[in-house]
Write a protein that holds these residues in place. Structure first.
Motif, PDB file in Angstrom:
ATOM      1  N   UNK A 311     -25.541  16.170  14.243  1.00 27.38           N
ATOM      2  CA  UNK A 311     -26.655  16.935  14.789  1.00 27.38           C
ATOM      3  C   UNK A 311     -27.961  16.943  14.005  1.00 27.38           C
ATOM      4  N   UNK A 312     -27.750  16.760  12.794  1.00 28.04           N
ATOM      5  CA  UNK A 312     -28.863  16.554  11.753  1.00 28.04           C
ATOM      6  C   UNK A 312     -29.314  15.181  11.462  1.00 28.04           C
ATOM      7  N   UNK A 313     -28.667  14.118  12.085  1.00 25.11           N
ATOM      8  CA  UNK A 313     -28.892  13.067  11.999  1.00 25.11           C
ATOM      9  C   UNK A 313     -28.496  12.249  10.460  1.00 25.11           C
ATOM     10  N   UNK A 314     -27.755  13.053   9.827  1.00 24.48           N
ATOM     11  CA  UNK A 314     -27.124  12.628   8.426  1.00 24.48           C
ATOM     12  C   UNK A 314     -25.969  11.736   8.482  1.00 24.48           C
ATOM     13  N   UNK A 315     -25.924  10.537   7.802  1.00 25.65           N
ATOM     14  CA  UNK A 315     -24.827   9.548   8.103  1.00 25.65           C
ATOM     15  C   UNK A 315     -23.560  10.157   7.488  1.00 25.65           C
ATOM     16  N   UNK A 316     -22.615   9.867   8.026  1.00 24.78           N
ATOM     17  CA  UNK A 316     -21.460  10.176   7.592  1.00 24.78           C
ATOM     18  C   UNK A 316     -20.116   8.959   7.200  1.00 24.78           C
ATOM     19  N   UNK A 317     -19.430   9.074   5.922  1.00 24.65           N
ATOM     20  CA  UNK A 317     -18.642   8.044   5.485  1.00 24.65           C
ATOM     21  C   UNK A 317     -17.238   8.913   5.395  1.00 24.65           C
ATOM     22  N   UNK A 318     -15.972   8.297   5.547  1.00 21.76           N
ATOM     23  CA  UNK A 318     -14.799   9.012   5.341  1.00 21.76           C
ATOM     24  C   UNK A 318     -14.104   8.205   4.414  1.00 21.76           C
ATOM     25  N   UNK A 319     -13.210   9.149   3.540  1.00 16.88           N
ATOM     26  CA  UNK A 319     -12.092   8.562   2.824  1.00 16.88           C
ATOM     27  C   UNK A 319     -10.675   8.987   3.344  1.00 16.88           C
ATOM     28  N   UNK A 320      -9.671   8.308   2.994  1.00 22.14           N
ATOM     29  CA  UNK A 320      -8.580   8.762   3.448  1.00 22.14           C
ATOM     30  C   UNK A 320      -7.309   7.911   2.999  1.00 22.14           C
ATOM     31  N   UNK A 321      -6.146   8.568   2.831  1.00 24.43           N
ATOM     32  CA  UNK A 321      -4.947   7.487   2.339  1.00 24.43           C
ATOM     33  C   UNK A 321      -4.950   6.371   3.147  1.00 24.43           C
ATOM     34  N   UNK A 322      -4.707   6.378   4.275  1.00 23.39           N
ATOM     35  CA  UNK A 322      -4.927   5.300   5.162  1.00 23.39           C
ATOM     36  C   UNK A 322      -5.576   5.849   6.703  1.00 23.39           C
ATOM     37  N   UNK A 323      -5.831   4.823   7.501  1.00 21.81           N
ATOM     38  CA  UNK A 323      -6.533   4.827   8.548  1.00 21.81           C
ATOM     39  C   UNK A 323      -5.920   4.109   9.760  1.00 21.81           C
ATOM     40  N   UNK A 324      -5.639   5.007  10.862  1.00 21.81           N
ATOM     41  CA  UNK A 324      -5.278   4.282  12.298  1.00 21.81           C
ATOM     42  C   UNK A 324      -6.426   4.236  13.271  1.00 21.81           C
ATOM     43  N   UNK A 325      -7.477   4.222  12.626  1.00 24.34           N
ATOM     44  CA  UNK A 325      -8.562   4.355  13.799  1.00 24.34           C
ATOM     45  C   UNK A 325      -9.266   3.105  13.784  1.00 24.34           C
ATOM     46  N   UNK A 326      -9.686   2.391  14.702  1.00 23.39           N
ATOM     47  CA  UNK A 326     -10.563   1.336  14.571  1.00 23.39           C
ATOM     48  C   UNK A 326     -12.016   1.700  14.433  1.00 23.39           C
ATOM     49  N   UNK A 327     -12.883   0.545  14.037  1.00 25.61           N
ATOM     50  CA  UNK A 327     -14.335   0.954  14.038  1.00 25.61           C
ATOM     51  C   UNK A 327     -15.014   1.527  15.067  1.00 25.61           C
ATOM     52  N   UNK A 328     -14.633   1.288  16.323  1.00 27.95           N
ATOM     53  CA  UNK A 328     -15.225   1.842  17.454  1.00 27.95           C
ATOM     54  C   UNK A 328     -14.728   3.378  17.516  1.00 27.95           C
TER      55      UNK A 328
END
Length: 387
Positions: A311-328
């Motif tokens: 909502x503010x236009x601030x970019x977001x990154x994530x960290x995780x042990x693992x990810x099951x989500x694709x880029x889309x």
């Protein structure tokens, strides 16, 4: 660059505060002059009190009882007349003696003790996180601890636990804690289950709490009876209200008897930790949790953080042990990229054991790749303007 580090816990490995600290150290290790604000968060379940305390709220210890009546000491957080109470700390699976479930006897009485203590000490705006319950008592114990009486047909008080509600005939709310009349209760609730039926508290969540087939049958009858008793007492039936089945039916008692208002957990937590003001100072947000998966996209902490940042236009990154989500999927959630410990250490047990060190390794990588992306974008913009 100033980064706002706002992760949830890595369950079974690191608290949210430990995740944020490890990442902040890694960003410092990069030596690029970045600064960071650590803002550990939660989604309304386990870790919600810790998130409030990490931002300056005061931790208050209380002698209470666990789901089976065993004494324990739990804590809530206060800030002026505001309090945050966590069901998991007194009614969670970890509060069961020996982690042995008691599906018919587990009670929310300890949660009521916590709320009463907060009211006694001046709290009038109370947020209740109800994730992680080990009970299916329809919130009956919670009401008993706050002064209500649940009587059988002969006027005798019924005992604690969902199984006892087979005997319930009348709910007397006349002796409820007097401060409730001037208190606002908000419930961090991320499920929409009703109390009864195939999508209800017993059928959906009872097996997770150790209920056998015969236990489930008893509890469904008991919850049906309890719904009628509560409706008779308050003059309306809330058993079909979305979220009434949350936390073994605790939602029913909160909504019907205490006029509590449900809110998405992450929205409440972001409000409590003043996320918006911290976000205003950030060039980048880093969020995360132990595993990014389909559940992340439906009300979990990283998705809530990403939505607020978007909502503010601030970019977001994530960290995780693992990810099951694709880029889309990540991009649809507002997350530009995910950095996982499994990229550095594929063995899950080793990754869990060394999560802090691995997160610190990710810090410089995030800095370098973010600066490279930013530089490339600026170059393209300059080239486009020149042409």
């Amino acid at each position: 660059m100033h980064a706002l580090i706002a992760p949830d816990k890595f369950k079974g490995s690191l608290t949210a505060a430990q995740v944020a600290e490890a990442l902040a150290l890694g960003i410092t290790d990069a030596g690029r002059g970045w600064t960071a604000t650590q803002l550990p968060i939660a989604d309304g379940g386990d870790g919600t009190v810790a998130a409030a305390v990490a931002t300056g709220w005061t931790r208050v210890g209380v002698a209470a009882t666990g789901p089976t009546g065993r004494p324990l000491v739990a804590a809530y957080a206060v800030d002026g007349d505001r309090a945050v109470v966590e069901l998991a700390s007194v009614v969670g699976l970890s509060a069961l003696p020996g982690s042995i479930p008691d599906p018919l006897g587990a009670s929310t009485f300890g949660l009521g003790t916590m709320i009463a203590h907060a009211l006694d000490h001046g709290a009038r705006d109370i947020v209740i996180g109800i994730g992680g319950s080990s009970s299916t008592d329809g919130g009956a114990g919670l009401l008993q601890a706050l002064g209500a009486r649940i009587c059988d047909s002969e006027g005798m008080d019924v005992g604690r636990g969902g199984g006892q509600l087979l005997r319930a005939a009348r709910l007397d709310l006349t002796q409820l804690h007097p401060a409730l009349a001037n208190a606002r209760l908000r419930v961090a609730c991320d499920v929409d289950n009703p109390l009864l039926g195939p999508d209800g508290a017993t059928t959906v969540y009872g097996p997770q709490k150790g209920a056998t087939a015969s236990d489930l049958a008893v509890l469904e009858i008991a919850m049906t009876n309890w719904a009628h008793v509560v409706a008779d007492a308050v003059g309306r039936d809330e058993s079909e209200t979305p979220g009434a089945g949350a936390a073994g039916g605790t939602g029913l008692a909160l909504f019907a008897a205490l006029s509590a208002v449900p809110r998405p957990g992450i929205e409440l937590v972001l409000e409590l930790v003043d996320f918006e003001s911290r976000l205003a100072e950030a060039d980048l947000v880093i969020t995360g949790e132990g595993c990014l998966d389909a559940q992340t996209l439906h009300g979990k902490a990283p998705a809530g953080v990403a939505a607020a940042a978007r909502r503010r236009g601030t970019p977001v990154l994530a960290v995780a042990g693992r990810s099951l989500l694709d880029d889309e999927q990540l991009h649809r959630a507002g997350i530009a990229a995910a950095y996982t410990l499994s990229d550095l250490e594929p063995d899950p047990q080793t990754s869990i054991a060394n999560a802090a060190a691995l997160l610190r390794e990710l810090g410089p990588r995030i800095v370098e790749e973010t600066e490279h992306t930013r530089s490339t974008r600026q170059h393209h913009q300059a080239t486009g303007a020149a042409s």
